[in-house]
Motif scaffolding. Sequence first.
Motif, mmCIF file in Angstrom:
data_model
loop_
_atom_site.group_PDB
_atom_site.id
_atom_site.type_symbol
_atom_site.label_atom_id
_atom_site.label_comp_id
_atom_site.label_asym_id
_atom_site.label_seq_id
_atom_site.Cartn_x
_atom_site.Cartn_y
_atom_site.Cartn_z
ATOM 1 N N TYR A 91 -38.181 -11.858 33.532
ATOM 2 C CA TYR A 91 -37.760 -13.390 33.500
ATOM 3 C C TYR A 91 -36.387 -13.682 33.547
ATOM 4 N N LEU A 94 -35.787 -16.544 36.134
ATOM 5 C CA LEU A 94 -36.431 -17.722 35.472
ATOM 6 C C LEU A 94 -35.586 -18.435 34.465
ATOM 7 N N SER A 98 -33.759 -21.975 35.734
ATOM 8 C CA SER A 98 -34.226 -23.278 34.995
ATOM 9 C C SER A 98 -32.833 -23.952 34.542
ATOM 10 N N THR A 120 -36.656 -23.558 38.090
ATOM 11 C CA THR A 120 -37.586 -22.728 37.527
ATOM 12 C C THR A 120 -38.281 -21.954 38.705
ATOM 13 N N GLY A 121 -38.707 -22.720 39.560
ATOM 14 C CA GLY A 121 -39.555 -22.262 40.737
ATOM 15 C C GLY A 121 -38.740 -21.231 41.402
ATOM 16 N N LEU A 124 -38.764 -18.050 39.303
ATOM 17 C CA LEU A 124 -39.951 -17.513 38.997
ATOM 18 C C LEU A 124 -40.104 -16.449 40.602
ATOM 19 N N ASP A 127 -38.121 -13.377 40.344
ATOM 20 C CA ASP A 127 -38.628 -12.333 39.477
ATOM 21 C C ASP A 127 -39.936 -11.860 39.801
ATOM 22 N N GLN A 128 -40.965 -12.728 40.563
ATOM 23 C CA GLN A 128 -42.159 -12.089 40.974
ATOM 24 C C GLN A 128 -41.803 -11.120 42.185
#
Length: 145
Positions: A91, A94, A98, A120-121, A124, A127-128
């Motif tokens: 993360y 993320l 943010s 944040t989106g 994320l 990170d994914q």
Amino acid sequence: MTIKEAIEQINYHRVEMEDKKVLLLLDKWNELLFEIAAFDYSDNELDILHKELDVQMIRLRNKDLSAQIIKNSLQSFIQFLKEQLKSSYSYLFLTIGSFAGMALSFFAHFNVFFGFLIGTGTGLLIDQYLNKKQRVIKTSLNDTW
């Protein structure tokens, strides 16, 4: 040196040591090695990883093994993972996204909450993507420093 051999050497040192700080650092080494053993590396990346493990385990063969030597070796190995094998912390993006989204909202003159959601989106999603490529280190090293 393979990951399995490195784990064996770390466990050998764990049996011999009594200092709690040294044992904590050796446990972090173990945790990190078990984690990277599950990663899906190519043959070239595995060769590079094995050479780096050779270097780090030579550093840990010292008879006067101290917490500082183990800490330096662990930091060096984590830096190697981040730079050479393109790994990152869990993360990380993320968190960066943010804060960057909120900062961007001040310069672009729109709602802070909207900027936070965009950052944040985006973080994320990155990170994914890295998690799917198995390049995320989940071992927490904050309690050892």
